[in-house]
Design an enzyme around this catalytic site. Structure first.
Site, PDB file in Angstrom:
ATOM      1  N   GLY A 131      42.098  76.421  21.512  1.00 24.94           N
ATOM      2  CA  GLY A 131      42.693  75.698  22.482  1.00 24.94           C
ATOM      3  C   GLY A 131      44.228  75.517  22.384  1.00 24.94           C
ATOM      4  N   GLY A 153      39.019  82.029  20.649  1.00 29.65           N
ATOM      5  CA  GLY A 153      37.700  81.990  19.803  1.00 29.65           C
ATOM      6  C   GLY A 153      37.065  83.121  19.613  1.00 29.65           C
ATOM      7  N   ARG A 196      40.925  80.294   8.280  1.00 27.02           N
ATOM      8  CA  ARG A 196      41.720  79.320   8.417  1.00 27.02           C
ATOM      9  C   ARG A 196      42.387  78.763   6.813  1.00 27.02           C
ATOM     10  NH1 ARG A 196      38.906  76.180  13.325  1.00 27.02           N
ATOM     11  NH2 ARG A 196      39.923  77.433  14.737  1.00 27.02           N
ATOM     12  N   LYS A 253      35.181  82.017  32.814  1.00 32.60           N
ATOM     13  CA  LYS A 253      35.365  81.007  33.920  1.00 32.60           C
ATOM     14  C   LYS A 253      36.989  81.251  34.103  1.00 32.60           C
ATOM     15  CE  LYS A 253      32.217  77.356  33.649  1.00 32.60           C
ATOM     16  NZ  LYS A 253      32.600  75.979  33.026  1.00 32.60           N
TER      17      LYS A 253
HETATM   18  P1  ADP Z   1      37.675  83.051  24.357  1.00 31.19           P
HETATM   19  O1  ADP Z   1      37.075  82.153  23.326  1.00 31.19           O
HETATM   20  O2  ADP Z   1      38.057  84.349  23.658  1.00 31.19           O
HETATM   21  O3  ADP Z   1      39.033  82.284  25.145  1.00 31.19           O
HETATM   22  P2  ADP Z   1      36.075  82.200  26.500  1.00 31.19           P
HETATM   23  O4  ADP Z   1      35.377  80.940  25.626  1.00 31.19           O
HETATM   24  O5  ADP Z   1      36.902  81.835  27.624  1.00 31.19           O
HETATM   25  O6  ADP Z   1      36.731  83.311  25.565  1.00 31.19           O
HETATM   26  O7  ADP Z   1      34.856  83.099  27.106  1.00 31.19           O
HETATM   27  C1  ADP Z   1      33.787  83.411  26.297  1.00 31.19           C
HETATM   28  C2  ADP Z   1      32.511  83.376  26.980  1.00 31.19           C
HETATM   29  O8  ADP Z   1      32.472  84.133  28.340  1.00 31.19           O
HETATM   30  C3  ADP Z   1      31.423  84.014  26.253  1.00 31.19           C
HETATM   31  O9  ADP Z   1      30.388  83.171  25.845  1.00 31.19           O
HETATM   32  C4  ADP Z   1      30.633  85.304  27.115  1.00 31.19           C
HETATM   33  O10 ADP Z   1      29.311  84.966  27.092  1.00 31.19           O
HETATM   34  C5  ADP Z   1      31.129  84.538  28.557  1.00 31.19           C
HETATM   35  N1  ADP Z   1      31.374  85.764  29.582  1.00 31.19           N
HETATM   36  C6  ADP Z   1      32.038  86.689  29.533  1.00 31.19           C
HETATM   37  N2  ADP Z   1      31.710  87.754  30.508  1.00 31.19           N
HETATM   38  C7  ADP Z   1      30.750  86.800  31.124  1.00 31.19           C
HETATM   39  C8  ADP Z   1      30.021  87.263  32.552  1.00 31.19           C
HETATM   40  N3  ADP Z   1      30.234  88.506  33.044  1.00 31.19           N
HETATM   41  N4  ADP Z   1      29.158  86.361  32.758  1.00 31.19           N
HETATM   42  C9  ADP Z   1      28.627  85.277  32.234  1.00 31.19           C
HETATM   43  N5  ADP Z   1      29.541  84.966  30.937  1.00 31.19           N
HETATM   44  C10 ADP Z   1      30.496  85.836  30.472  1.00 31.19           C
HETATM   45 MG    MG Z   2      35.738  80.533  23.924  1.00 31.30          MG
END
Ligand code: ADP
Ligand code: MG
Length: 396
Positions: free
Chosen positions: A372, A349, A36, A197
């Site tokens: 975010g 992230g 950053r 989710k």
């Molecule tokens: P980003 O930060 O890239 O936007 P998210 O925060 O939405 O991604 O998602 C990342 C999280 O999703 C991680 O902590 C990962 O462990 C979880 N995750 C990914 N696939 C699964 C799964 N099949 N079951 C449970 N958790 C999952």
């Molecule tokens: Mg995340």
């Protein structure tokens, strides 16, 4: 309408308050990742090369309106000094006497970094008094903190009431790049959406399903889609209350005639900490197994689709990539994105962390610095920190 850029301002000899995102990860007082800080260099160097007095401000962590010794910005000042090759003065207050004294003593090209904005409760409350005090330190304001652009705080929104305001170069690059994805992408355009989710990403899915040519879904959220298709997902993370949303997105994809890719095989285990998993077809998941990654067949199909695209957006890991046993889907997709000839963008992230850890980051065209903020931008929302900057052509 494009926003007014700092490059259109005359900054010579002026005091420029520059909001940056120096919210860096710290291990004690050691910065473990200075991405950053480096990302803010183009604007800081532009200001320096045009003879401004540069007053930087940022938040760090969540001190919640109180001074927290471990969240002082002095380590960031030191790191900036190292990478930019000139002294950076860290002051121990944001709007106090020592900040004013340090600014009064500045020569052109000097750099001062104010103390953590969030030590003052007025920052997150967007308190007009705090915003006015901040503004009184400077002649011009530039916002280069994309990571904080989705927050209406004193340093991102309030201050623009009192100073001529401009977008910084990093902000401009983020807005231009992400804006092009939403409004004028080179086609075909695919979005890969993963993460834990559906509920975290509903708005992104709904916004993108009408804009992309292909939507590739993985991660925990794919489980809810599988459930919506009538599969049994055993002990997997699912959101039964989002099944209807998943159905609507499947329907919207069908109506729009786009390709919706869901996993056809998955890696299952009893435990998220397991040291290995088994690959099974999505229609053969045992009741006490949970899905932690997409399978090889799915990952290959995703990679094939990715290779055909002119534009690729990726947000969210395809599995529990923190555990090497469940990182293969994310790795295969990351490699496909890195190898793709199309224009590639990654936001989020955990997805960015995965790509960095795999050593593929420098083969991605644009890695968004806002977690975010990039998510909200991709949802089609107006980010308050951007909206607060006047349009190009507006009077100063
Ligand atoms: P980003 O930060 O890239 O936007 P998210 O925060 O939405 O991604 O998602 C990342 C999280 O999703 C991680 O902590 C990962 O462990 C979880 N995750 C990914 N696939 C699964 C799964 N099949 N079951 C449970 N958790 C999952
Ligand atoms: Mg995340």
């Amino acid at each position: 309408m494009p926003k007014r850029s700092i490059t259109s301002a005359d900054v010579r000899g002026k005091r420029v308050l520059c909001r940056v995102d120096f919210n860096v990860p710290l291990d004690g007082s050691t910065i473990t990742d200075d991405t950053r800080i480096r990302a803010a260099l183009p604007t800081i160097e532009w200001l320096r090369d045009h003879g401004a007095k540069i007053i930087l401000c940022s938040h760090l962590g969540r001190p919640k309106g109180k001074i927290v010794e471990g969240l002082r910005l002095a380590p960031a000042a030191q790191r900036l000094s190292d990478v930019i090759g000139q002294p950076v003065t860290a002051v121990r207050s944001t709007i106090g006497d020592d900040a004013r004294d340090a600014i009064a003593a500045m020569q052109d090209d000097d750099i001062v970094l104010l103390e953590n904005l969030r030590f003052n409760p007025g920052e997150e409350a967007n308190d007009p008094g705090f915003a006015r005090s901040l503004a009184s330190l400077a002649d011009l304001y530039v916002n280069d903190a994309f990571g904080a652009a989705h927050r209406a705080h004193a340093s991102t929104v309030g201050v623009t009431e009192y100073l001529p305001a401009y977008l910084g170069l990093l902000m401009q690059r983020e807005v231009d790049t992400l804006g092009k994805l939403l409004h004028d992408p080179e086609r075909p355009f695919a979005a890969i959406i993963g993460g834990a989710k559906v509920s975290d990403k509903i708005a992104v899915l709904q916004n993108l399903v009408t804009k992309v040519d292909a939507l590739l879904i993985g991660g925990g959220m794919a489980n809810t889609f599988l459930l919506a298709q009538g599969m049994r997902v055993g002990a997997s993370l699912v959101e039964p209350d989002q099944v209807e949303t998943a159905r609507q997105i499947i329907q919207a994809a069908q109506d729009a005639g786009i390709d919706l890719l869901l996993p056809t095989d998955v890696v299952v285990a009893r435990d998220i900490k397991a040291s290995e998993g088994q690959v099974t077809s999505v229609d053969a998941i045992a009741d006490d197994d949970a899905i932690f990654d997409i399978g090889l067949e799915s990952a290959r199909a995703y990679a094939k689709t990715i290779a055909r695209q002119k534009t690729i957006l990726w947000n969210g890991p395809l599995g529990v990539a923190e555990n090497p046993a469940f990182a293969n889907g994310t790795r295969t997709v990351a490699e496909a994105v890195a190898n793709a000839e199309g224009f590639t963008v990654i936001g989020g992230g955990d997805s960015v962390a995965a790509v960095e850890q795999m050593g593929l980051a420098d083969r991605i065209d644009h890695i968004s610095t806002g977690g975010g903020a990039s998510l909200e931008f991709l949802e089609g929302k107006t980010l308050p920190g951007i909206a607060a900057i006047p349009d190009r052509g507006a009077d100063a």
